[in-house]
Scaffold this active site. Structure first.
Site, PDB file in Angstrom:
ATOM      1  N   CYS A  13      49.590  43.472  36.031  1.00  0.00           N
ATOM      2  CA  CYS A  13      49.690  42.421  35.022  1.00  0.00           C
ATOM      3  C   CYS A  13      50.127  41.140  35.724  1.00  0.00           C
ATOM      4  O   CYS A  13      51.216  41.094  36.308  1.00  0.00           O
ATOM      5  CB  CYS A  13      50.729  42.843  33.986  1.00  0.00           C
ATOM      6  SG  CYS A  13      51.078  41.580  32.758  1.00  0.00           S
ATOM      7  N   CYS A  60      44.130  37.401  34.751  1.00  0.00           N
ATOM      8  CA  CYS A  60      44.768  38.295  33.792  1.00  0.00           C
ATOM      9  C   CYS A  60      43.957  39.581  33.891  1.00  0.00           C
ATOM     10  O   CYS A  60      42.719  39.530  33.885  1.00  0.00           O
ATOM     11  CB  CYS A  60      44.687  37.715  32.386  1.00  0.00           C
ATOM     12  SG  CYS A  60      45.153  38.896  31.103  1.00  0.00           S
TER      13      CYS A  60
HETATM   14  N1  DGL Z   1      47.185  41.876  31.371  1.00  0.00           N
HETATM   15  C1  DGL Z   1      48.204  40.891  31.441  1.00  0.00           C
HETATM   16  C2  DGL Z   1      47.987  39.968  32.638  1.00  0.00           C
HETATM   17  O1  DGL Z   1      47.386  40.342  33.612  1.00  0.00           O
HETATM   18  C3  DGL Z   1      48.607  40.081  30.248  1.00  0.00           C
HETATM   19  C4  DGL Z   1      48.297  40.475  28.875  1.00  0.00           C
HETATM   20  C5  DGL Z   1      49.382  40.095  27.877  1.00  0.00           C
HETATM   21  O2  DGL Z   1      49.497  38.932  27.487  1.00  0.00           O
HETATM   22  O3  DGL Z   1      50.114  41.010  27.528  1.00  0.00           O
HETATM   23  O4  DGL Z   1      48.440  38.854  32.633  1.00  0.00           O
END
Ligand code: DGL
Length: 271
Positions: free
Chosen positions: A77, A191
């Site tokens: 993430c 993301c």
């Molecule tokens: N998958 C997450 C990232 O790579 C973010 C998603 C969220 O906002 O929870 O930033």
């Protein structure tokens, strides 16, 4: 030390975005048991305050590891990694691999030196991200596009809901409207949810735009750690598991997407 079991890798995200990283790890390094963990109780991370997120990630990782021990932790993430990596590294003994925006490879790849940066609103503004831009893309114009709705669209897609192309067009419109937008040839998908919408985003942005994410680099880093720790696996069949921090009806809807990655066992670890 050679162990007689498969290496165990915990891949952690707020939602399903980290599955884009799971796919890369499975491709590059078969023979690992993956524990996929979604902090769905606190989803989304992209709109959370910094101190709240730091303590949440710490708390969740402790609970998850008490439930399912792992050899390597992957914070799949960008929103969490760009903020919490130093804290996590201090508090856990395992190697921690973080996912951060692929600004360096994007800047190297771009010929026009105009690159787009798509991420959550939090990641776009993080000092960590701004520093990456100064360090690796000082010769580029970087057009930022922070968006939280795309995260929801990616979640929905994995639950079988076709993304609304009109919404995606509207979300990506700031790129076209930017004064240097016509010169943009590369976009960083910063993301982990966004590679799940790669085909749709490519349709919106045009096939002349290269979409760059961190998945392959993360899998290489995991590979490096497995070699360094001499965790070579035992040639046992892989056993993957998905953990969620809250029970919800959406978990069942994710079963087909998880099964595509051979993740059939599901459990809830309330946090
Ligand atoms: N998958 C997450 C990232 O790579 C973010 C998603 C969220 O906002 O929870 O930033």
């Amino acid at each position: 030390m050679t162990i007689k079991r498969n290496p165990r890798i915990l891949v952690f995200d707020s939602g399903v975005g980290g599955l884009s990283i799971v796919r890369e790890i499975q491709r590059q390094r078969p023979g690992c048991d993956l524990i996929y963990a979604s902090d769905n109780a606190a989803f989304p991370y992209g709109t959370k305050g910094e101190s709240e997120l730091v303590s949440r990630v710490d708390q969740v990782l402790h609970r998850l590891l008490a439930h399912s021990p792992a050899d390597i932790l992957v914070i799949a993430c960008n929103t969490a990694s760009t903020l919490t990596l130093p804290h996590v590294r201090r508090h856990f003994s395992q190697p921690v691999v973080g996912v951060v925006p692929a600004i360096k490879p994007a800047a190297a790849l771009s010929r026009s030196k105009v690159i787009g940066l798509m991420a959550t609103p939090a990641t776009v503004e993080r000092p960590y991200t701004l520093q990456l831009i100064r360090d690796y893309a000082a010769n580029c114009t970087v057009i930022p596009l922070g968006n939280a709705e795309l995260v929801q669209l990616a979640e929905a897609k994995l639950r079988g809901i076709t993304p609304d192309m009109k919404r995606l067009k509207a979300i990506t419109a700031p790129f076209t409207e930017h004064r240097d937008g016509a010169k943009m040839d590369t976009v960083v998908l910063a993301c982990t949810h966004f590679p799940l919408l790669r085909d749709e985003l490519s349709q919106c942005l045009g096939s002349h735009i290269a979409l760059v994410d961190s998945g392959e680099a993360i899998a290489r880093r995991v590979d490096y750690w497995l070699d360094t720790m001499q965790l070579n696996g035992s040639h046992q069949p892989e056993r993957h598991l998905a953990l969620f921090t809250r029970d919800s009806k959406e978990i069942a809807e994710l079963r087909p997407a998880l099964a595509d990655l051979a993740i059939d066992a599901l459990d809830v670890v309330p946090v």
